[in-house]
Design a protein around this motif. Structure first.
Motif, PDB file in Angstrom:
ATOM      1  N   TRP A 125      10.666  -9.281   0.171  1.00  0.00           N
ATOM      2  CA  TRP A 125      10.037  -7.985   0.404  1.00  0.00           C
ATOM      3  C   TRP A 125       9.932  -7.594   1.875  1.00  0.00           C
ATOM      4  O   TRP A 125       9.966  -6.415   2.190  1.00  0.00           O
ATOM      5  CB  TRP A 125       8.654  -7.943  -0.219  1.00  0.00           C
ATOM      6  CG  TRP A 125       8.636  -8.139  -1.694  1.00  0.00           C
ATOM      7  CD1 TRP A 125       9.552  -7.691  -2.605  1.00  0.00           C
ATOM      8  CD2 TRP A 125       7.647  -8.830  -2.450  1.00  0.00           C
ATOM      9  NE1 TRP A 125       9.191  -8.068  -3.874  1.00  0.00           N
ATOM     10  CE2 TRP A 125       8.025  -8.768  -3.804  1.00  0.00           C
ATOM     11  CE3 TRP A 125       6.475  -9.494  -2.118  1.00  0.00           C
ATOM     12  CZ2 TRP A 125       7.266  -9.334  -4.824  1.00  0.00           C
ATOM     13  CZ3 TRP A 125       5.723 -10.071  -3.125  1.00  0.00           C
ATOM     14  CH2 TRP A 125       6.118  -9.988  -4.462  1.00  0.00           C
ATOM     15  N   LEU A 126       9.799  -8.557   2.784  1.00  0.00           N
ATOM     16  CA  LEU A 126       9.587  -8.233   4.194  1.00  0.00           C
ATOM     17  C   LEU A 126      10.840  -8.394   5.055  1.00  0.00           C
ATOM     18  O   LEU A 126      10.770  -8.321   6.274  1.00  0.00           O
ATOM     19  CB  LEU A 126       8.447  -9.096   4.759  1.00  0.00           C
ATOM     20  CG  LEU A 126       7.095  -8.890   4.086  1.00  0.00           C
ATOM     21  CD1 LEU A 126       6.048  -9.811   4.690  1.00  0.00           C
ATOM     22  CD2 LEU A 126       6.646  -7.442   4.167  1.00  0.00           C
ATOM     23  N   ILE A 127      11.976  -8.564   4.420  1.00  0.00           N
ATOM     24  CA  ILE A 127      13.236  -8.662   5.161  1.00  0.00           C
ATOM     25  C   ILE A 127      13.575  -7.290   5.739  1.00  0.00           C
ATOM     26  O   ILE A 127      13.439  -6.275   5.061  1.00  0.00           O
ATOM     27  CB  ILE A 127      14.376  -9.136   4.228  1.00  0.00           C
ATOM     28  CG1 ILE A 127      14.067 -10.528   3.674  1.00  0.00           C
ATOM     29  CG2 ILE A 127      15.722  -9.112   4.931  1.00  0.00           C
ATOM     30  CD1 ILE A 127      13.936 -11.602   4.723  1.00  0.00           C
ATOM     31  N   LYS A 128      13.999  -7.278   6.989  1.00  0.00           N
ATOM     32  CA  LYS A 128      14.408  -6.014   7.610  1.00  0.00           C
ATOM     33  C   LYS A 128      15.621  -5.467   6.874  1.00  0.00           C
ATOM     34  O   LYS A 128      16.555  -6.197   6.564  1.00  0.00           O
ATOM     35  CB  LYS A 128      14.761  -6.225   9.080  1.00  0.00           C
ATOM     36  CG  LYS A 128      13.582  -6.478   9.955  1.00  0.00           C
ATOM     37  CD  LYS A 128      13.992  -6.600  11.410  1.00  0.00           C
ATOM     38  CE  LYS A 128      12.787  -6.886  12.270  1.00  0.00           C
ATOM     39  NZ  LYS A 128      13.145  -7.014  13.687  1.00  0.00           N
ATOM     40  N   ARG A 129      15.554  -4.168   6.589  1.00  0.00           N
ATOM     41  CA  ARG A 129      16.654  -3.491   5.905  1.00  0.00           C
ATOM     42  C   ARG A 129      16.986  -2.211   6.668  1.00  0.00           C
ATOM     43  O   ARG A 129      16.088  -1.499   7.091  1.00  0.00           O
ATOM     44  CB  ARG A 129      16.246  -3.147   4.475  1.00  0.00           C
ATOM     45  CG  ARG A 129      16.068  -4.356   3.588  1.00  0.00           C
ATOM     46  CD  ARG A 129      15.446  -3.949   2.240  1.00  0.00           C
ATOM     47  NE  ARG A 129      15.546  -5.000   1.256  1.00  0.00           N
ATOM     48  CZ  ARG A 129      14.733  -6.048   1.187  1.00  0.00           C
ATOM     49  NH1 ARG A 129      13.754  -6.174   2.057  1.00  0.00           N
ATOM     50  NH2 ARG A 129      14.895  -6.964   0.262  1.00  0.00           N
ATOM     51  N   LYS A 130      18.261  -1.907   6.777  1.00  0.00           N
ATOM     52  CA  LYS A 130      18.685  -0.696   7.478  1.00  0.00           C
ATOM     53  C   LYS A 130      18.279   0.560   6.719  1.00  0.00           C
ATOM     54  O   LYS A 130      17.992   1.574   7.318  1.00  0.00           O
ATOM     55  CB  LYS A 130      20.202  -0.680   7.655  1.00  0.00           C
ATOM     56  CG  LYS A 130      20.717  -1.628   8.683  1.00  0.00           C
ATOM     57  CD  LYS A 130      22.180  -1.356   8.927  1.00  0.00           C
ATOM     58  CE  LYS A 130      22.977  -2.550   8.479  1.00  0.00           C
ATOM     59  NZ  LYS A 130      24.409  -2.394   8.623  1.00  0.00           N
ATOM     60  N   ASP A 131      18.261   0.477   5.403  1.00  0.00           N
ATOM     61  CA  ASP A 131      18.086   1.668   4.572  1.00  0.00           C
ATOM     62  C   ASP A 131      16.715   1.747   3.899  1.00  0.00           C
ATOM     63  O   ASP A 131      16.556   2.429   2.897  1.00  0.00           O
ATOM     64  CB  ASP A 131      19.177   1.693   3.507  1.00  0.00           C
ATOM     65  CG  ASP A 131      19.135   0.471   2.599  1.00  0.00           C
ATOM     66  OD1 ASP A 131      18.456  -0.520   2.942  1.00  0.00           O
ATOM     67  OD2 ASP A 131      19.791   0.507   1.540  1.00  0.00           O
ATOM     68  N   SER A 132      15.707   1.053   4.464  1.00  0.00           N
ATOM     69  CA  SER A 132      14.391   1.022   3.824  1.00  0.00           C
ATOM     70  C   SER A 132      13.276   0.928   4.861  1.00  0.00           C
ATOM     71  O   SER A 132      13.484   0.437   5.966  1.00  0.00           O
ATOM     72  CB  SER A 132      14.273  -0.190   2.891  1.00  0.00           C
ATOM     73  OG  SER A 132      15.237  -0.134   1.876  1.00  0.00           O
ATOM     74  N   LYS A 133      12.099   1.341   4.451  1.00  0.00           N
ATOM     75  CA  LYS A 133      10.887   1.168   5.249  1.00  0.00           C
ATOM     76  C   LYS A 133      10.131  -0.010   4.650  1.00  0.00           C
ATOM     77  O   LYS A 133       9.906  -0.071   3.442  1.00  0.00           O
ATOM     78  CB  LYS A 133      10.041   2.452   5.186  1.00  0.00           C
ATOM     79  CG  LYS A 133       8.683   2.332   5.842  1.00  0.00           C
ATOM     80  CD  LYS A 133       8.775   2.295   7.343  1.00  0.00           C
ATOM     81  CE  LYS A 133       7.368   2.324   7.932  1.00  0.00           C
ATOM     82  NZ  LYS A 133       7.134   1.359   8.943  1.00  0.00           N
ATOM     83  N   VAL A 134       9.745  -0.965   5.493  1.00  0.00           N
ATOM     84  CA  VAL A 134       9.067  -2.178   5.054  1.00  0.00           C
ATOM     85  C   VAL A 134       7.575  -2.059   5.368  1.00  0.00           C
ATOM     86  O   VAL A 134       7.192  -1.540   6.415  1.00  0.00           O
ATOM     87  CB  VAL A 134       9.672  -3.422   5.746  1.00  0.00           C
ATOM     88  CG1 VAL A 134       8.946  -4.690   5.334  1.00  0.00           C
ATOM     89  CG2 VAL A 134      11.160  -3.527   5.424  1.00  0.00           C
TER      90      VAL A 134
END
Length: 176
Positions: A125-134
């Motif tokens: 859930w807390l992995i950095k993603r280019k296409d998402s807000k964490v």
């Protein structure tokens, strides 16, 4: 020769840990919350209960309460309701599972310990993603209250993660 090997191993390990933190959102907040959880768990003999909530724009919402005793999930309780525009609510589904029935219903959050929740938060859930807000919050006396992500441009019910409204000592252990 041994010191060269030791230095090389330190460099490899430090590179591994620094690369992990680059891919992980909220590392210091997570670590502080995890530390608070470890203290809470120790103080309460690894026995607690927590409530996972979910809601939809359609007016439905649910609560799953998971009870853990000595590090083992023993009960899972679930209730789903619909809230109408006039403010009235109706219970749609309600059930309870004991240790022999855990995860026998499809609804609700899976029977997991908070150790498993923290692990899933850190690895998914807390992995950095280019296409998402964490997102991450620790509003349960420093313990995890929200961890997850929302894909960009998603309109409805897009949160992937967990919302925990409450973490407390199970009633049978509460001395009050």
């Amino acid at each position: 020769m041994k010191s060269s090997y030791f230095i090389a191993m330190l460099l490899v390990l430090s590179g591994f840990f620094s690369s992990c933190s680059k891919d992980f959102e909220y590392p210091s907040e997570f670590d502080k919350s995890y530390e608070a959880y470890q203290k809470f768990k120790k103080e309460n003999a690894n026995s607690y209960q927590y409530t996972v909530t979910s809601s939809s724009w359609t007016g439905t919402h649910s609560e799953t309460t998971i009870m853990v005793f000595n590090g083992q999930v023993k009960y899972r309780l679930y209730e789903a309701k619909t809230r109408f525009a006039d403010g009235q609510e109706q219970t749609d589904t309600k059930w309870a599972e004991n240790k022999d029935e855990l995860n026998s219903h499809d609804e609700g959050y899976e029977a997991s310990t908070l150790d498993q929740v923290y692990e899933k938060a850190k690895k998914d859930w807390l992995i950095k993603r280019k296409d998402s807000k964490v997102y991450f919050e620790a509003k349960n006396n420093g313990l995890i209250s929200s961890a997850g992500y929302v894909p960009d441009n998603c309109q409805d019910d897009c949160f992937n993660g967990i919302h925990i409204s409450e973490i407390k000592i199970p009633i049978s252990l509460n001395k009050n």
